[in-house]
Design a protein around this motif. Structure first.
Motif, mmCIF file in Angstrom:
data_model
loop_
_atom_site.group_PDB
_atom_site.id
_atom_site.type_symbol
_atom_site.label_atom_id
_atom_site.label_comp_id
_atom_site.label_asym_id
_atom_site.label_seq_id
_atom_site.Cartn_x
_atom_site.Cartn_y
_atom_site.Cartn_z
ATOM 1 N N THR A 33 -0.270 12.529 52.211
ATOM 2 C CA THR A 33 -1.552 12.641 51.524
ATOM 3 C C THR A 33 -1.377 13.223 50.121
ATOM 4 O O THR A 33 -2.013 12.777 49.165
ATOM 5 C CB THR A 33 -2.526 13.499 52.354
ATOM 6 O OG1 THR A 33 -2.577 12.970 53.665
ATOM 7 C CG2 THR A 33 -3.909 13.475 51.757
ATOM 8 N N VAL A 34 -0.497 14.213 50.006
ATOM 9 C CA VAL A 34 -0.221 14.762 48.675
ATOM 10 C C VAL A 34 0.367 13.671 47.773
ATOM 11 O O VAL A 34 -0.014 13.518 46.615
ATOM 12 C CB VAL A 34 0.752 15.960 48.765
ATOM 13 C CG1 VAL A 34 1.162 16.433 47.383
ATOM 14 C CG2 VAL A 34 0.121 17.085 49.543
ATOM 15 N N GLN A 36 -0.152 10.505 48.006
ATOM 16 C CA GLN A 36 -1.247 9.600 47.621
ATOM 17 C C GLN A 36 -2.121 10.193 46.527
ATOM 18 O O GLN A 36 -2.515 9.498 45.593
ATOM 19 C CB GLN A 36 -2.131 9.333 48.827
ATOM 20 C CG GLN A 36 -1.718 8.128 49.612
ATOM 21 C CD GLN A 36 -2.733 7.847 50.701
ATOM 22 O OE1 GLN A 36 -3.937 8.050 50.526
ATOM 23 N NE2 GLN A 36 -2.254 7.409 51.824
ATOM 24 N N LEU A 37 -2.434 11.473 46.685
ATOM 25 C CA LEU A 37 -3.247 12.153 45.672
ATOM 26 C C LEU A 37 -2.603 11.998 44.298
ATOM 27 O O LEU A 37 -3.250 11.642 43.322
ATOM 28 C CB LEU A 37 -3.313 13.648 45.995
ATOM 29 C CG LEU A 37 -4.520 14.194 46.719
ATOM 30 C CD1 LEU A 37 -4.285 15.655 47.046
ATOM 31 C CD2 LEU A 37 -5.758 14.052 45.884
ATOM 32 N N ARG A 40 -2.203 8.053 43.149
ATOM 33 C CA ARG A 40 -3.456 7.411 42.755
ATOM 34 C C ARG A 40 -3.886 7.887 41.394
ATOM 35 O O ARG A 40 -4.367 7.120 40.572
ATOM 36 C CB ARG A 40 -4.555 7.741 43.752
ATOM 37 C CG ARG A 40 -4.480 6.822 44.914
ATOM 38 C CD ARG A 40 -5.793 6.720 45.631
ATOM 39 N NE ARG A 40 -5.499 6.283 46.981
ATOM 40 C CZ ARG A 40 -6.369 6.280 47.966
ATOM 41 N NH1 ARG A 40 -7.598 6.693 47.740
ATOM 42 N NH2 ARG A 40 -6.011 5.865 49.147
ATOM 43 N N GLN A 41 -3.712 9.182 41.162
ATOM 44 C CA GLN A 41 -4.118 9.694 39.855
ATOM 45 C C GLN A 41 -3.294 9.053 38.756
ATOM 46 O O GLN A 41 -3.813 8.684 37.703
ATOM 47 C CB GLN A 41 -3.896 11.197 39.811
ATOM 48 C CG GLN A 41 -4.811 11.931 40.711
ATOM 49 C CD GLN A 41 -5.052 13.297 40.156
ATOM 50 O OE1 GLN A 41 -5.972 13.494 39.375
ATOM 51 N NE2 GLN A 41 -4.208 14.223 40.511
ATOM 52 N N ARG A 44 -4.039 5.471 37.896
ATOM 53 C CA ARG A 44 -5.312 5.200 37.243
ATOM 54 C C ARG A 44 -5.341 5.659 35.806
ATOM 55 O O ARG A 44 -6.349 5.525 35.133
ATOM 56 C CB ARG A 44 -6.436 5.888 38.010
ATOM 57 C CG ARG A 44 -6.665 5.152 39.274
ATOM 58 C CD ARG A 44 -7.920 5.537 39.949
ATOM 59 N NE ARG A 44 -7.838 5.012 41.310
ATOM 60 C CZ ARG A 44 -8.435 5.554 42.331
ATOM 61 N NH1 ARG A 44 -9.174 6.613 42.157
ATOM 62 N NH2 ARG A 44 -8.307 5.021 43.516
ATOM 63 N N SER A 45 -4.247 6.262 35.349
ATOM 64 C CA SER A 45 -4.297 6.690 33.952
ATOM 65 C C SER A 45 -3.670 5.607 33.083
ATOM 66 O O SER A 45 -2.669 4.995 33.440
ATOM 67 C CB SER A 45 -3.564 8.020 33.788
ATOM 68 O OG SER A 45 -2.181 7.832 33.961
ATOM 69 N N GLY A 110 -5.347 23.470 36.413
ATOM 70 C CA GLY A 110 -6.600 22.777 36.679
ATOM 71 C C GLY A 110 -7.380 23.339 37.855
ATOM 72 O O GLY A 110 -8.477 22.895 38.147
ATOM 73 N N GLY A 111 -6.789 24.301 38.553
ATOM 74 C CA GLY A 111 -7.511 24.928 39.660
ATOM 75 C C GLY A 111 -7.445 24.143 40.952
ATOM 76 O O GLY A 111 -8.108 24.498 41.920
ATOM 77 N N THR A 112 -6.649 23.077 41.004
ATOM 78 C CA THR A 112 -6.588 22.294 42.236
ATOM 79 C C THR A 112 -5.474 22.757 43.171
ATOM 80 O O THR A 112 -5.505 22.442 44.354
ATOM 81 C CB THR A 112 -6.397 20.793 41.931
ATOM 82 O OG1 THR A 112 -5.400 20.652 40.946
ATOM 83 C CG2 THR A 112 -7.687 20.188 41.438
ATOM 84 N N LEU A 116 -5.470 22.991 47.370
ATOM 85 C CA LEU A 116 -4.473 22.414 48.283
ATOM 86 C C LEU A 116 -3.882 23.489 49.177
ATOM 87 O O LEU A 116 -3.688 23.292 50.372
ATOM 88 C CB LEU A 116 -3.343 21.748 47.489
ATOM 89 C CG LEU A 116 -3.670 20.450 46.759
ATOM 90 C CD1 LEU A 116 -2.424 19.916 46.075
ATOM 91 C CD2 LEU A 116 -4.223 19.422 47.726
ATOM 92 N N GLU B 109 -9.093 11.755 38.163
ATOM 93 C CA GLU B 109 -9.041 10.298 38.235
ATOM 94 C C GLU B 109 -9.529 9.772 39.589
ATOM 95 O O GLU B 109 -9.751 8.583 39.733
ATOM 96 C CB GLU B 109 -7.614 9.805 37.987
ATOM 97 C CG GLU B 109 -7.041 10.180 36.633
ATOM 98 C CD GLU B 109 -7.802 9.526 35.491
ATOM 99 O OE1 GLU B 109 -8.419 8.471 35.722
ATOM 100 O OE2 GLU B 109 -7.782 10.070 34.386
ATOM 101 N N MET B 118 -9.540 12.644 51.176
ATOM 102 C CA MET B 118 -8.179 13.196 51.145
ATOM 103 C C MET B 118 -8.173 14.620 51.689
ATOM 104 O O MET B 118 -7.261 15.012 52.426
ATOM 105 C CB MET B 118 -7.655 13.239 49.710
ATOM 106 C CG MET B 118 -7.510 11.875 49.104
ATOM 107 S SD MET B 118 -5.800 11.367 49.166
ATOM 108 C CE MET B 118 -5.846 9.971 48.101
#
Ligand SMILES: Nc1ncnc2c1ncn2[C@@H]1O[C@H](COP(=O)(O)OP(=O)(O)O)[C@@H](O)[C@H]1O
Ligand SMILES: [Mg+2]
Lengths: 405, 339
Positions: A33-34, A36-37, A40-41, A44-45, A110-112, A116, B109, B118
């Motif tokens: 999953t990580v 994929q995260l 995907r990002q 898309r850039s 970014g605080g993410t 996680l 994104e 997710m």
């Protein structure tokens, strides 16, 4: 807002706590999953595609320029193939830290990252997912270069056993560079620091090893006694000429069939020639030698050395047949030569004849790449492990001036 | 409404949830280098209640919530989340808690739905379950029309809602929200309040931190006040109970008002820094308030306004922080006591 939509699954009430406790998230499910995260990002850039396009154009230019310079020369495919590989490795090592060194510091900023960390993910899963994502994206650069590799193979002389080895090891080197980047990223508080530090470590492998190897020559400097090489008689030396430039026999008579005579001598000369057929003189003189057999290992961890050294080399007809030697093979033969050390530097050391060896003959030298790859793996694994420690929660010691959220 | 107050004397919290439920933290301390962010905090939140964590900026609310959410290890003290010590078994604690940070982190994104799906998977849900749960949550926080938009286009308030939905992804027993209402419009605040009340109604433990008191008035069952890294007091917001509320009284003629109040023998203060001819009095009950108003009008004071001076929590907040030792947390405007 209505909570009626938050329906509870029937089995939720009874063992709600147990159902979601610690072990509910498998290692690969979490790391996947990580992954994929991250991917995907990236996918898309727009910048990502721009980078790939620029990469494609630049590799095509390099290959095209090489092909144009060589014209339709035969035996050029190998050179072009190795050129593309060397190029992909070089620029891949420049791209990999950029792809990997910001993955965790960026999330931190970014605080993410804290989000996680607050899920069931373990630090190992976060690192593994991010590393795989960075590696796969760096492999995209290798993939984009495949048309150029195929182009080189159309020349027909590419030594096929070397192809999978060179491609595979290039991929492995990119993976190691990404692991270094991710590990440093997990360790650092600031994105800029992580990127600069990752570049420095990768540069330490790529350039630093060469510089250290060069500097270490002072340490392996020594002296040896050498004598001159004495070659056996050359049939041409015995040929005598008269004033008109005609060959004469032992009695001074001009030989009738000059051409047949010269052909006979030539045949004798070629037949007798043997690179090993010399003796060493008795008078010794002091010369400087470098015992490179003692410092060549310093080059081991160099990514180019690892890739080049692992590849099998096309067998050659003669020792001095350099024709069609590509850049990777050149790296490999330089390293092997260096491994042979002082003994290979002078044919008559201490008045003793040294065997002359074919440069591309790998016999007598141990492959260096397993050591190099081992060193790289240990370095990358060490950085990842120390990054993993930094990702552990609850956090005991926080880097100065950083917040968790 | 009234307040029942328990002043802290450093001992264990007065009301402790039954073992194995809610949040209990005792004697927490945490410093960052030389900064002592949390010096001595006790904190209790019971299932079925919304507990407000109130304190001025920099008082250590976020640090406390980080410790409760298993991300930060306390220097000393003990924590129990549903009976689990998050320092010993953070994963088990995390399965039961939802945390909404005060800084909003989004994967720019990714779409709103993807983020939630997710996150669901990171709690071990299957792909289908996680997707369904994401839809559910988007409806719950009214973001469903943004489901397929990238998170980067969301407004701050919408990101806030997304963050709240994210905290609910694992249907947590304990919900820790750090300033959830900042950035929300009044409508969304009311929705937030309703949602949190409903979650509490279903037996969840809800903790909400804020420095904006008005937004907590209607939603909190209990309030824990912190200042300068310490728990200052803990109190229960009740429908009935002991009183003690301040009323602000405005009159056309200030002299007449103060004279009448002195005559009635009621202590009052004249808040500095206001233009109005207003006095603040502390009254024990609404009946007392009605009586005083009648008395003032009878005495010929031209009363133009007679109302509670502040929200019920603001009352206690001001009292709490003024009695705490740190001068920087004293409320402004300063009050000058009068006989
Ligand atoms: N990581 C950190 N490093 C240094 N000081 C910190 C850190 N986190 C918080 N602080 C300090 O601790 C105090 C409490 O911060 P915080 O818990 O964020 O307060 P609040 O959320 O109540 O506004 C503040 O003075 C803040 O500057
Ligand atoms: Mg805060």
């Amino acid at each position: 807002m209505s909570t009626s939509t938050t329906t509870r699954r029937p089995d939720d009430e009874g063992r709600g706590g147990e159902r979601r406790s610690g072990s509910a998230l498998g290692f690969w499910a979490g790391a996947g999953t990580v992954f994929q995260l991250e991917s995907r990002q990236r996918m898309r850039s727009r910048g990502w595609y721009v980078m790939l396009a620029v990469w494609f154009v630049v590799t095509a230019l390099v290959a095209g320029l090489a092909a144009w310079t060589a014209g339709s020369e035969e035996g050029f495919g190998q050179v072009m193939f190795e050129l593309v590989i060397g190029f992909v490795l070089f620029f891949g090592l420049l791209v990999a830290p950029a792809l990997s060194a910001n993955t965790i510091t960026g999330d931190r900023a970014g605080g993410t990252l804290a989000i996680l960390q607050n899920t069931l993910l373990t630090p190992g899963q976060i690192l593994c997912g991010k590393w795989l994502a960075a590696w796969v994206s760096s492999l995209a650069f290798l993939l984009v270069s495949v048309p150029m590799i195929i182009w080189a193979m159309t020349y027909g002389d590419v030594y096929l056993p070397a192809v999978p080895v060179l491609v595979l090891l290039t991929a492995v080197e990119l993976g190691i560079a990404c692991a270094i980047g991710v590990g440093i990223s997990a360790r650092s508080a600031r994105p800029l620091f992580a990127i600069v530090a990752s570049y420095l470590v990768v540069a330490l492998l790529g350039l630093g090893t060469v510089i250290i190897y060069g500097l270490s020559f002072q340490l392996v400097k020594g002296t040896a006694m050498a004598s001159e090489q004495i070659w056996p008689d050359d049939p041409w030396d015995d040929v005598q000429y008269n004033d008109q430039g005609e060959a004469v026999d032992a009695h001074g008579e001009v030989i009738e069939d000059q051409e047949a005579y010269f052909a006979e001598i030539e045949e004798k000369a070629v037949m007798n020639y043997d690179g090993q057929d010399f003796t060493c003189g008795k008078s010794l003189s002091r010369i400087t030698v470098y015992h490179t057999e003692r410092n060549t290992w310093l080059l081991a961890a160099n990514p180019f050395v690892v890739v080049a050294d692992a590849a099998p080399v096309k067998p050659r007809a003669a020792a001095d047949d350099y024709y069609g030697e590509g850049p990777m093979e050149a790296v490999s033969s330089i390293v092997r030569q260096s491994q042979r050390g002082a003994a290979a530097m002078d044919p008559c050391l201490d008045g003793v004849k040294q065997p002359v060896v074919d440069e591309t003959d790998l016999a007598g030298t141990a492959p260096l790449w397993p050591l190099g790859l081992g060193v790289q793996v240990v370095l990358a694994a060490g950085l990842l492990e120390s990054g993993r420690r930094r990702l552990r929660t609850p956090v005991k010691k926080l880097a100065r001036g950083s917040r968790l959220a | 409404m009234g307040i029942q107050e328990t002043q802290y004397d450093g001992g264990a919290p007065a009301r402790t949830p039954e073992a194995g439920t809610g949040v209990v933290a005792i004697g927490l301390a945490r410093s960052f280098g030389t900064v002592r962010a949390v010096e001595a905090m006790d904190f209790t939140a019971r299932p079925g209640e919304v507990t407000a964590l109130i304190g001025p900026n920099g008082s250590g609310k976020t640090t406390l919530l980080l410790m409760l959410s298993s991300l930060l290890a306390p220097d000393s003290g003990s924590i129990s989340i549903c009976g689990i010590n998050p320092v010993d078994d953070p994963r088990a604690a995390r399965a039961r808690l939802g945390w909404m940070p005060d800084t909003l982190g989004v994967w720019e994104e990714l779409t709103v739905h993807e983020i939630l799906a997710m996150m669901g998977r990171l709690y071990g849900a299957s792909k289908a379950d996680a997707a369904a749960r994401a839809h559910e949550l988007l409806k719950l926080v009214k973001l469903d029309e943004f489901a397929s938009r990238p998170a980067r286009v969301l407004s701050r308030g919408q990101q806030q809602k997304l963050s709240l939905a994210r905290a609910l992804v694992n249907d947590p027993q304990v919900l820790l929200l750090d300033e959830p209402a900042s950035g929300l419009d009044p409508g969304a605040r009311i929705e937030l309040r309703t949602l949190l009340r409903e979650l509490a109604g279903r037996g969840r433990t809800v903790v909400v931190s804020s420095h904006v008191l008005a937004e907590l008035d209607e939603m909190a069952d209990r309030a824990v006040f912190v200042a300068a890294g310490r728990t200052v007091s803990e109190q229960r917001v009740d429908d009935a109970g002991t009183r003690g509320r301040r009323y602000a009284i405005e009159a056309l003629d200030r002299e007449a008002l103060t004279d009448a109040l002195e005559h009635a023998g009621i202590e009052f203060t004249l808040p500095a820094g206001t233009r109005r001819a207003a006095a603040v009095v502390l009254l024990g009950s609404e009946a007392e308030a009605a009586a005083l108003l009648r008395q003032l009008v009878a005495a010929g004071v031209a009363v133009v306004a007679f109302a509670p001076a502040a929200g019920i929590l603001e009352e206690s907040y001001l009292r709490a922080v003024t009695t705490s030792s740190d001068p920087s947390t004293r409320p402004t405007p300063a009050e000058e006591p009068r006989p």
